[in-house]
Write a protein that holds these residues in place. Structure first.
Motif, PDB file in Angstrom:
ATOM      1  N   THR A   4      -3.902  -4.607 -11.868  1.00 43.21           N
ATOM      2  CA  THR A   4      -3.513  -6.087 -11.733  1.00 43.21           C
ATOM      3  C   THR A   4      -2.325  -6.339 -12.745  1.00 43.21           C
ATOM      4  O   THR A   4      -1.940  -7.683 -12.670  1.00 43.21           O
ATOM      5  N   ASP A   5      -1.859  -5.673 -13.563  1.00 47.74           N
ATOM      6  CA  ASP A   5      -0.730  -5.783 -14.390  1.00 47.74           C
ATOM      7  C   ASP A   5       0.411  -5.933 -13.893  1.00 47.74           C
ATOM      8  O   ASP A   5       1.432  -6.445 -14.739  1.00 47.74           O
ATOM      9  N   GLY A   6       0.822  -5.487 -12.872  1.00 43.73           N
ATOM     10  CA  GLY A   6       1.959  -5.698 -11.926  1.00 43.73           C
ATOM     11  C   GLY A   6       3.030  -4.807 -12.644  1.00 43.73           C
ATOM     12  O   GLY A   6       4.317  -4.964 -12.116  1.00 43.73           O
ATOM     13  N   LYS A   7       2.864  -3.800 -13.284  1.00 40.95           N
ATOM     14  CA  LYS A   7       3.553  -2.938 -13.800  1.00 40.95           C
ATOM     15  C   LYS A   7       3.760  -1.497 -12.818  1.00 40.95           C
ATOM     16  O   LYS A   7       4.797  -0.809 -12.885  1.00 40.95           O
ATOM     17  N   ARG A   8       2.729  -1.361 -11.761  1.00 36.96           N
ATOM     18  CA  ARG A   8       2.940  -0.289 -10.930  1.00 36.96           C
ATOM     19  C   ARG A   8       2.709  -0.959  -9.369  1.00 36.96           C
ATOM     20  O   ARG A   8       2.050  -2.212  -9.331  1.00 36.96           O
ATOM     21  N   SER A   9       3.166  -0.058  -8.442  1.00 38.61           N
ATOM     22  CA  SER A   9       3.126  -0.680  -7.187  1.00 38.61           C
ATOM     23  C   SER A   9       2.443   0.489  -6.354  1.00 38.61           C
ATOM     24  O   SER A   9       2.644   1.458  -6.493  1.00 38.61           O
ATOM     25  N   VAL A  10       2.442  -0.062  -5.183  1.00 40.38           N
ATOM     26  CA  VAL A  10       2.107   0.781  -3.810  1.00 40.38           C
ATOM     27  C   VAL A  10       3.107   1.438  -3.405  1.00 40.38           C
ATOM     28  O   VAL A  10       4.380   0.889  -3.212  1.00 40.38           O
ATOM     29  N   SER A  11       3.122   2.898  -2.907  1.00 44.02           N
ATOM     30  CA  SER A  11       4.473   3.525  -2.540  1.00 44.02           C
ATOM     31  C   SER A  11       4.828   2.873  -1.369  1.00 44.02           C
ATOM     32  O   SER A  11       3.949   2.433  -0.613  1.00 44.02           O
ATOM     33  N   PRO A  12       6.065   3.037  -1.015  1.00 43.21           N
ATOM     34  CA  PRO A  12       6.483   2.577   0.283  1.00 43.21           C
ATOM     35  C   PRO A  12       5.842   3.291   1.613  1.00 43.21           C
ATOM     36  O   PRO A  12       5.647   2.572   2.715  1.00 43.21           O
ATOM     37  N   GLU A  13       5.494   4.495   1.226  1.00 46.59           N
ATOM     38  CA  GLU A  13       4.681   4.987   2.322  1.00 46.59           C
ATOM     39  C   GLU A  13       3.367   4.618   2.819  1.00 46.59           C
ATOM     40  O   GLU A  13       2.828   4.759   3.716  1.00 46.59           O
ATOM     41  N   ASP A  14       2.711   4.187   1.539  1.00 39.75           N
ATOM     42  CA  ASP A  14       1.283   3.446   1.583  1.00 39.75           C
ATOM     43  C   ASP A  14       1.271   2.237   1.923  1.00 39.75           C
ATOM     44  O   ASP A  14       0.199   1.680   2.397  1.00 39.75           O
ATOM     45  N   ARG A  15       2.250   1.339   1.862  1.00 36.45           N
ATOM     46  CA  ARG A  15       2.220  -0.046   2.330  1.00 36.45           C
ATOM     47  C   ARG A  15       1.700  -0.423   3.574  1.00 36.45           C
ATOM     48  O   ARG A  15       0.791  -1.360   3.629  1.00 36.45           O
ATOM     49  N   ALA A  16       2.149   0.150   4.470  1.00 44.83           N
ATOM     50  CA  ALA A  16       1.739  -0.206   6.001  1.00 44.83           C
ATOM     51  C   ALA A  16       0.170   0.063   5.993  1.00 44.83           C
ATOM     52  O   ALA A  16      -0.723  -0.632   6.550  1.00 44.83           O
ATOM     53  N   TYR A  17      -0.208   1.428   5.675  1.00 48.06           N
ATOM     54  CA  TYR A  17      -1.518   1.824   5.706  1.00 48.06           C
ATOM     55  C   TYR A  17      -2.484   0.758   4.894  1.00 48.06           C
ATOM     56  O   TYR A  17      -3.704   0.485   5.214  1.00 48.06           O
ATOM     57  N   LEU A  18      -2.146   0.475   3.690  1.00 44.07           N
ATOM     58  CA  LEU A  18      -2.922  -0.542   2.929  1.00 44.07           C
ATOM     59  C   LEU A  18      -2.936  -1.956   3.452  1.00 44.07           C
ATOM     60  O   LEU A  18      -4.111  -2.306   3.396  1.00 44.07           O
ATOM     61  N   TRP A  19      -1.772  -2.333   3.975  1.00 46.96           N
ATOM     62  CA  TRP A  19      -1.865  -3.621   4.547  1.00 46.96           C
ATOM     63  C   TRP A  19      -2.731  -3.816   5.903  1.00 46.96           C
ATOM     64  O   TRP A  19      -3.778  -4.435   6.065  1.00 46.96           O
ATOM     65  N   THR A  20      -2.736  -2.684   6.739  1.00 49.18           N
ATOM     66  CA  THR A  20      -3.573  -2.664   7.663  1.00 49.18           C
ATOM     67  C   THR A  20      -5.054  -2.283   7.444  1.00 49.18           C
ATOM     68  O   THR A  20      -6.000  -3.294   8.137  1.00 49.18           O
TER      69      THR A  20
END
Length: 134
Positions: free
Chosen positions: A65-81
């Motif tokens: 939750t530190d905001g320093k790392r993010s979800v990869s573009p490949e994983d974003r749709a999968y995570l959101w869904t």
């Protein structure tokens, strides 16, 4: 994942009747599915067997939750869904709701406004309704 969906005996545990309720008769075996263990967030969000709690735990562990790392573009749709729908992208894409939306999008009626810009039939109806008062 530590188990395969194809091999049923890898993800079930057999117990004898001594551990079960009194309703079971002697000698009955009951199978209990083991909860899968996911090694990464990417793996969990692509699996039908993962829960939202699995995803939250792995998200906190990998992304934080530190905001320093993010979800990869490949994983974003999968995570959101997975988080919003509780399903995989493939399950949502193969649903009747997705089929209905694709049909609606393909068959929606298009009209043109005064300037020749395309608008939906709903917009055309609104324009007609507003011109009635004039």
């Amino acid at each position: 994942q530590q188990w395969s969906d194809d091999v049923e005996e890898d993800n079930v545990e057999t117990t004898d009747d001594k551990e079960m309720d009194e309703e079971n008769t002697a000698g009955d075996e009951v199978t209990v599915e083991k909860k899968p263990v996911f090694s990464s967030l990417s793996e969990a969000i692509r699996s039908n067997a993962s829960t939202i709690e699995d995803v939250r735990l792995l998200f906190g562990r990998e992304i934080g939750t530190d905001g320093k790392r993010s979800v990869s573009p490949e994983d974003r749709a999968y995570l959101w869904t997975k988080v919003i729908c509780g399903k995989t992208v493939e399950d949502v894409d193969n649903s009747s709701l997705a089929d209905s939306f694709r049909d609606w999008q393909k068959n929606r009626n298009i009209a043109s406004d005064i300037d020749g810009e395309s608008t939906s039939m709903f917009d055309a109806l609104l324009m007609k309704a507003s011109s009635i008062d004039n």
